[in-house]
Design a protein around this motif. Structure first.
Motif, PDB file in Angstrom:
ATOM      1  N   ASP A 335       1.835  54.527  96.423  1.00  0.00           N
ATOM      2  CA  ASP A 335       0.318  54.801  97.193  1.00  0.00           C
ATOM      3  C   ASP A 335       0.818  53.276  98.192  1.00  0.00           C
ATOM      4  OD1 ASP A 335      -0.769  56.343  96.013  1.00  0.00           O
ATOM      5  OD2 ASP A 335      -1.802  54.544  94.938  1.00  0.00           O
ATOM      6  N   SER A 336       0.196  53.086  99.426  1.00  0.00           N
ATOM      7  CA  SER A 336       0.591  52.201 100.477  1.00  0.00           C
ATOM      8  C   SER A 336      -0.405  51.051  99.886  1.00  0.00           C
ATOM      9  CB  SER A 336       0.757  53.106 101.814  1.00  0.00           C
ATOM     10  OG  SER A 336       0.039  51.837 102.312  1.00  0.00           O
ATOM     11  N   THR A 337      -0.272  50.225  99.672  1.00  0.00           N
ATOM     12  CA  THR A 337      -1.576  48.780  99.186  1.00  0.00           C
ATOM     13  C   THR A 337      -1.040  47.668  99.283  1.00  0.00           C
ATOM     14  OG1 THR A 337      -1.155  50.086  96.760  1.00  0.00           O
ATOM     15  CG2 THR A 337      -2.367  47.397  97.160  1.00  0.00           C
ATOM     16  N   LEU A 338      -1.415  47.701 100.884  1.00  0.00           N
ATOM     17  CA  LEU A 338      -0.856  46.939 101.500  1.00  0.00           C
ATOM     18  C   LEU A 338      -1.814  45.775 101.991  1.00  0.00           C
ATOM     19  CD1 LEU A 338       0.690  46.334 104.075  1.00  0.00           C
ATOM     20  CD2 LEU A 338       0.149  47.199 106.073  1.00  0.00           C
ATOM     21  N   TYR A 339      -1.637  44.600 101.827  1.00  0.00           N
ATOM     22  CA  TYR A 339      -2.306  43.385 101.606  1.00  0.00           C
ATOM     23  C   TYR A 339      -1.963  42.111 102.938  1.00  0.00           C
ATOM     24  CZ  TYR A 339      -3.792  43.286  96.825  1.00  0.00           C
ATOM     25  OH  TYR A 339      -4.448  43.788  95.352  1.00  0.00           O
ATOM     26  N   SER A 340      -3.017  41.486 103.065  1.00  0.00           N
ATOM     27  CA  SER A 340      -2.429  40.731 104.278  1.00  0.00           C
ATOM     28  C   SER A 340      -3.115  39.434 104.013  1.00  0.00           C
ATOM     29  CB  SER A 340      -3.222  41.388 105.951  1.00  0.00           C
ATOM     30  OG  SER A 340      -4.972  40.755 105.524  1.00  0.00           O
ATOM     31  N   LEU A 341      -2.141  38.481 104.513  1.00  0.00           N
ATOM     32  CA  LEU A 341      -2.478  36.655 104.622  1.00  0.00           C
ATOM     33  C   LEU A 341      -2.931  36.691 105.632  1.00  0.00           C
ATOM     34  CD1 LEU A 341      -2.831  34.662 102.422  1.00  0.00           C
ATOM     35  CD2 LEU A 341      -0.347  34.328 102.668  1.00  0.00           C
ATOM     36  N   PHE A 342      -4.157  35.802 106.505  1.00  0.00           N
ATOM     37  CA  PHE A 342      -4.144  35.154 107.303  1.00  0.00           C
ATOM     38  C   PHE A 342      -3.103  34.334 107.723  1.00  0.00           C
ATOM     39  CE2 PHE A 342      -6.221  32.410 110.843  1.00  0.00           C
ATOM     40  CZ  PHE A 342      -6.050  33.620 111.798  1.00  0.00           C
ATOM     41  N   PRO A 343      -2.496  34.356 109.082  1.00  0.00           N
ATOM     42  CA  PRO A 343      -2.933  35.004 110.232  1.00  0.00           C
ATOM     43  C   PRO A 343      -1.771  36.058 110.525  1.00  0.00           C
ATOM     44  CG  PRO A 343      -1.348  32.734 110.723  1.00  0.00           C
ATOM     45  CD  PRO A 343      -1.759  32.864 108.873  1.00  0.00           C
ATOM     46  N   ASN A 344      -0.573  36.336 109.584  1.00  0.00           N
ATOM     47  CA  ASN A 344       0.480  37.270 110.230  1.00  0.00           C
ATOM     48  C   ASN A 344       1.338  37.961 109.107  1.00  0.00           C
ATOM     49  OD1 ASN A 344       1.718  34.768 110.010  1.00  0.00           O
ATOM     50  ND2 ASN A 344       3.032  35.164 111.867  1.00  0.00           N
ATOM     51  N   PHE A 345       1.109  37.090 108.013  1.00  0.00           N
ATOM     52  CA  PHE A 345       1.799  37.996 106.450  1.00  0.00           C
ATOM     53  C   PHE A 345       0.915  39.031 105.873  1.00  0.00           C
ATOM     54  CE2 PHE A 345       2.953  37.272 102.264  1.00  0.00           C
ATOM     55  CZ  PHE A 345       4.043  38.121 102.392  1.00  0.00           C
ATOM     56  N   ALA A 346       1.903  40.261 105.990  1.00  0.00           N
ATOM     57  CA  ALA A 346       1.203  41.670 105.031  1.00  0.00           C
ATOM     58  C   ALA A 346       2.658  42.151 104.369  1.00  0.00           C
ATOM     59  CB  ALA A 346       0.531  42.478 106.780  1.00  0.00           C
ATOM     60  N   PRO A 347       2.117  41.776 102.772  1.00  0.00           N
ATOM     61  CA  PRO A 347       2.673  42.107 101.450  1.00  0.00           C
ATOM     62  C   PRO A 347       2.536  43.446 101.432  1.00  0.00           C
ATOM     63  CG  PRO A 347       1.284  40.652 100.875  1.00  0.00           C
ATOM     64  CD  PRO A 347       1.702  40.765 102.463  1.00  0.00           C
ATOM     65  N   TRP A 348       3.369  44.685 101.023  1.00  0.00           N
ATOM     66  CA  TRP A 348       2.910  45.519 100.389  1.00  0.00           C
ATOM     67  C   TRP A 348       2.801  45.407  98.677  1.00  0.00           C
ATOM     68  CZ3 TRP A 348       4.280  51.398 101.317  1.00  0.00           C
ATOM     69  CH2 TRP A 348       3.722  51.393 102.667  1.00  0.00           C
ATOM     70  N   ALA A 349       1.804  45.877  97.760  1.00  0.00           N
ATOM     71  CA  ALA A 349       2.081  45.832  96.453  1.00  0.00           C
ATOM     72  C   ALA A 349       2.868  46.888  95.910  1.00  0.00           C
ATOM     73  CB  ALA A 349       0.712  45.915  95.896  1.00  0.00           C
ATOM     74  N   GLY A 350       3.648  46.837  94.562  1.00  0.00           N
ATOM     75  CA  GLY A 350       3.877  47.745  93.635  1.00  0.00           C
ATOM     76  C   GLY A 350       5.024  47.414  93.547  1.00  0.00           C
ATOM     77  N   GLN A 351       5.390  48.768  92.670  1.00  0.00           N
ATOM     78  CA  GLN A 351       6.640  48.731  91.993  1.00  0.00           C
ATOM     79  C   GLN A 351       7.923  49.570  92.997  1.00  0.00           C
ATOM     80  OE1 GLN A 351       6.732  47.535  89.008  1.00  0.00           O
ATOM     81  NE2 GLN A 351       4.994  48.045  87.751  1.00  0.00           N
ATOM     82  N   GLY A 352       9.280  49.394  92.155  1.00  0.00           N
ATOM     83  CA  GLY A 352      10.030  50.040  92.956  1.00  0.00           C
ATOM     84  C   GLY A 352      10.295  49.058  94.399  1.00  0.00           C
ATOM     85  N   THR A 353      10.581  49.521  95.460  1.00  0.00           N
ATOM     86  CA  THR A 353      10.959  49.044  96.919  1.00  0.00           C
ATOM     87  C   THR A 353       9.745  48.931  97.702  1.00  0.00           C
ATOM     88  OG1 THR A 353      13.404  49.634  97.363  1.00  0.00           O
ATOM     89  CG2 THR A 353      12.475  49.252  98.521  1.00  0.00           C
ATOM     90  N   VAL A 354       9.213  48.004  98.037  1.00  0.00           N
ATOM     91  CA  VAL A 354       8.083  47.704  99.044  1.00  0.00           C
ATOM     92  C   VAL A 354       7.911  47.287 100.211  1.00  0.00           C
ATOM     93  CG1 VAL A 354       6.310  47.792  96.723  1.00  0.00           C
ATOM     94  CG2 VAL A 354       7.173  45.070  98.172  1.00  0.00           C
ATOM     95  N   ILE A 355       7.471  47.340 101.186  1.00  0.00           N
ATOM     96  CA  ILE A 355       7.293  46.743 102.493  1.00  0.00           C
ATOM     97  C   ILE A 355       6.937  45.487 102.649  1.00  0.00           C
ATOM     98  CG2 ILE A 355       7.408  47.418 104.801  1.00  0.00           C
ATOM     99  CD1 ILE A 355       7.243  49.857 104.588  1.00  0.00           C
ATOM    100  N   THR A 356       7.042  44.802 103.817  1.00  0.00           N
ATOM    101  CA  THR A 356       6.505  43.658 104.215  1.00  0.00           C
ATOM    102  C   THR A 356       6.264  43.549 105.687  1.00  0.00           C
ATOM    103  OG1 THR A 356       7.078  42.356 101.817  1.00  0.00           O
ATOM    104  CG2 THR A 356       6.374  41.322 103.867  1.00  0.00           C
ATOM    105  N   TYR A 357       6.020  43.077 105.700  1.00  0.00           N
ATOM    106  CA  TYR A 357       5.491  42.681 107.940  1.00  0.00           C
ATOM    107  C   TYR A 357       5.132  41.487 108.486  1.00  0.00           C
ATOM    108  CZ  TYR A 357       4.819  48.432 107.805  1.00  0.00           C
ATOM    109  OH  TYR A 357       4.466  49.237 107.518  1.00  0.00           O
ATOM    110  N   ARG A 358       5.429  41.165 109.198  1.00  0.00           N
ATOM    111  CA  ARG A 358       5.047  39.683 109.394  1.00  0.00           C
ATOM    112  C   ARG A 358       5.234  40.401 111.401  1.00  0.00           C
ATOM    113  NH1 ARG A 358       8.611  34.772 109.262  1.00  0.00           N
ATOM    114  NH2 ARG A 358      10.757  35.880 110.516  1.00  0.00           N
ATOM    115  N   HIS A 359       4.472  39.786 111.860  1.00  0.00           N
ATOM    116  CA  HIS A 359       3.794  39.550 113.381  1.00  0.00           C
ATOM    117  C   HIS A 359       3.506  38.436 114.064  1.00  0.00           C
ATOM    118  CE1 HIS A 359       2.761  43.722 111.883  1.00  0.00           C
ATOM    119  NE2 HIS A 359       3.477  44.096 113.028  1.00  0.00           N
ATOM    120  N   ARG A 360       4.335  37.834 115.367  1.00  0.00           N
ATOM    121  CA  ARG A 360       4.218  36.620 116.063  1.00  0.00           C
ATOM    122  C   ARG A 360       4.340  36.816 116.751  1.00  0.00           C
ATOM    123  NH1 ARG A 360       9.862  33.812 114.601  1.00  0.00           N
ATOM    124  NH2 ARG A 360      11.315  35.220 113.917  1.00  0.00           N
ATOM    125  N   PRO A 361       4.224  35.565 118.028  1.00  0.00           N
ATOM    126  CA  PRO A 361       4.158  35.774 119.238  1.00  0.00           C
ATOM    127  C   PRO A 361       5.489  35.687 119.448  1.00  0.00           C
ATOM    128  CG  PRO A 361       2.555  34.059 119.082  1.00  0.00           C
ATOM    129  CD  PRO A 361       3.094  34.343 117.589  1.00  0.00           C
TER     130      PRO A 361
END
Length: 461
Positions: A335-361
Motif C-alpha cells: 500500500d501507499s502509506t505516505l506520511y509528511s513532516l512539516f514543512p516539506n518531508f514526505a516518507p512512505w512507510a512499509g516493507q521493501g523499497t519505499v519512496i520519499t519526497y522532498r519539495h523546496r523552493p
C-alpha cells in the motif's frame, strides 16, 4: 462522544463504505501494526485559502524568515557523510548549510560562509580534512575551530578563539540528517511528534538510496508538495491507476501540527470503478505499471491483493535479510502509506523499497521549485550499506518521461502526468479572479492541515 467527533460526523460526507482501508486490515492474517490501525477523522474547517500564498513575493519572503529558518528540515542522507572529512552542502532559498563528519564521528552543520569576505566555503559534496576558503585561504577544522589565515599578522583584531564558524543545529532520524537554523526550536524528537513511533519499525536508517531524481518544476513549492499529500487528484490525473488503487477510500490522518498521512490501498479497484475490472485485470494493471512483462495468473478464489503481496514478499525478505513470512501484512508489502513532516518531508512507510519526497523552493524564485524522489531500499542488518545512486537531474523543460530509463516507463508516466499539471496550476492561481482555492473537508484535509500549520509559523511573533 466528544464535540470533535460529533463535528466530524456532521461535516465529513460519508465515503463509499465498501472496502475501506480499515476493512482491508480486518482480513489480514498476521498482527497489524498499531500505527496502521489508527484512524483520525478530523474536521478542520471549510474556508477557502487565498491564492496569494502561492504567488506573492511578500508571502514567500515571510516563509524564508518564519518557516525555513525556524523548522527542522531534511538536508541529506547520512550516507553522504560516512567517514571523517565528508562534507555536503544543503541550500535552501538564500541560506547555505555546510555539513561535515568530524574526526570524532559527529555530524556538524555550519553556515556556509567565510568569516573573512563571505565566500561560500564549499559547494556540492566531497571529502576534506579541513575547511579552507578558496578565495583567501582562511581555514577551519571539521569542528569549525579557526585554524588561521595567510598573513595572520595583518589581522591582530581577529581573536582566533572567537572566530569559530557559526553552527546550526543537527539531528538524525531514520538515516536522514536534519538541520534547524533556530537555536530556540524544540528538539527534533519533539518536533516529529508521532512520526518516529509510527515509522521506526520499518527501519529507514537501514536503507540506501536506490534512485534519486531531482526535477525543477515551474510552480510554487507548496503547489507541488500539496499535490502529493492527497490522492483525490488521481481520479482525473491518473486514470491508469483505477484498476488497482482504492482512491475513493484513501484514509487521511493528521496529528499535532507537523505530521499527517494518506493510506491508499493497492490490489483493489477504485470503488467507483469496481464493476469495471476483474481481479485478474487489477493484477495485470499493476504488473504493467511496474514494468513486469509477465502476467502472473490468479489461483481460483485468489484476489489481486493476495497475489501481489505473494509476489512482493520474497523481494522484501531478501532486502531485509530475514524471512518475513507470517511477520508482515499485505498492507506493508504494497500500500501507499505516505506520511509528511512539516514543512516539506514526505516518507512512505512499509516493507521493501519505499519512496520519499522532498519539495523546496528553487533558489528564491516564487514560481518554481525542486521536487525530489528518493527510492529507499533496505539492506540486511549487520551488512555495510551499498552506495547511494547518483542523482538524475531534470531541468524545468524536461518532463519526467525523460527519467523512464532509471525509474521505469510506468512510474515515469505517473509523475509526468503530475508534472504536466503543476505549471498549469501555478498559471491558473495567478489568473484566478476568485483569488482563492476551495478544499474538500476530508480528502484534502492534509492540505488544510498543512496550511493551518503554515499560518501558525507565519503569524508567530
Amino acid at each position: 462522544m466528544s464535540d470533535t467527533v460529533e463535528l466530524t460526523a456532521e461535516k465529513i460526507t460519508a465515503r463509499n463504505p465498501s472496502d475501506s482501508f480499515q476493512d482491508l486490515l480486518k482480513i489480514e492474517t498476521v498482527e497489524v501494526p498499531p500505527a496502521l490501525l489508527e484512524s483520525t477523522e478530523t474536521y478542520l474547517g471549510s474556508e477557502d485559502i487565498s491564492t496569494d500564498r502561492y504567488t506573492s513575493r511578500e508571502f514567500f519572503d515571510l516563509e524564508v524568515e518564519k518557516v525555513w529558518r525556524k523548522t527542522w528540515q531534511v538536508a541529506c542522507r547520512e550516507n553522504r557523510l560516512r567517514k571523517s572529512g565528508d562534507y555536503y552542502v544543503y541550500d535552501i532559498v538564500n541560506d547555505s548549510i555546510l555539513l561535515t563528519r568530524t574526526e570524532s564521528g559527529e555530524i556538524r552543520g555550519f553556515h556556509n560562509s567565510c568569516l573573512h569576505r563571505g565566500r561560500a566555503l564549499k559547494k556540492g559534496a566531497g571529502n576534506s580534512d579541513h575547511l579552507r576558503c578558496p578565495y583567501h585561504g582562511w581555514s577551519w577544522d571539521l569542528d569549525g575551530e579557526f585554524l588561521g589565515a595567510p598573513c595572520q599578522w595583518d589581522f591582530p583584531h581577529v581573536d582566533k578563539a572567537k572566530a569559530k564558524l557559526p553552527q546550526v543545529r543537527v539531528a538524525t532520524w531514520g538515516g536522514w540528517v536534519f538541520i534547524n537554523m533556530d537555536e530556540d526550536a524544540p528538539s527534533l524528537e519533539d518536533y516529529m511528534e508521532v512520526l518516529p513511533e509510527h515509522m521506526n519499525q520499518w527501519k529507514h536508517e537501514q536503507r540506501f538510496v536506490a534512485l534519486h531524481i531531482e526535477k525543477v518544476i515551474a510552480c510554487n513549492w507548496k503547489v507541488a508538495f500539496e499535490a502529493f499529500i492527497e490522492s483525490y487528484h488521481a481520479l482525473a490525473t491518473h486514470p491508469q491507476l483505477m484498476p488497482f488503487q482504492g482512491i475513493d477510500n484513501s484514509q487521511y490522518d493528521v496529528w499535532g501540527d507537523h505530521v499527517s498521512r494518506t493510506i491508499t490501498a493497492y490490489g483493489v479497484p477504485n470503488p467507483a470503478h469496481a464493476d469495471q475490472f476483474t481481479e485478474q485485470q487489477s493484477l495485470d494493471a499493476m504488473m504493467e505499471l511496474i514494468g513486469v512483462p509477465d502476467r502472473p495468473q490468479l489461483a481460483p478464489g485468489q484476489t489481486a491483493r493476495e497475489k501481489y503481496a505473494e509476489l512482493n514478499l520474497p523481494v522484501a525478505s531478501q532486502q531485509a535479510g530475514e524471512d518475513l513470512s507470517g511477520k508482515t501484512t499485505m498492507s506493508e508489502l504494497m500500500d501507499s502509506t505516505l506520511y509528511s513532516l512539516f514543512p516539506n518531508f514526505a516518507p512512505w512507510a512499509g516493507q521493501g523499497t519505499v519512496i520519499t519526497y522532498r519539495h523546496r523552493p528553487n533558489g528564491d524564485d516564487v514560481d518554481s521549485c525542486i521536487m525530489e524522489i528518493f527510492l529507499l531500499t533496505r539492506y540486511p542488518e549487520g551488512e555495510e550499506s551499498p552506495p547511494d545512486a547518483a542523482t538524475f537531474r531534470l531541468g524545468i523543460d524536461q518532463p519526467f518521461s525523460e527519467a523512464a530509463e532509471v525509474m521505469g516507463a510506468g512510474f515515469a508516466n505517473v509523475f509526468h502526468q503530475d508534472g504536466a499539471n503543476l505549471p498549469q496550476v501555478q498559471k491558473g492561481l495567478k489568473a484566478s479572479k476568485k483569488k482563492a482555492v476551495t478544499l474538500g473537508n476530508y480528502q484534502e484535509v492534509r492540505v488544510r492541515h498543512f496550511n493551518q500549520t503554515l499560518e501558525k509559523y507565519i503569524n508567530a511573533k
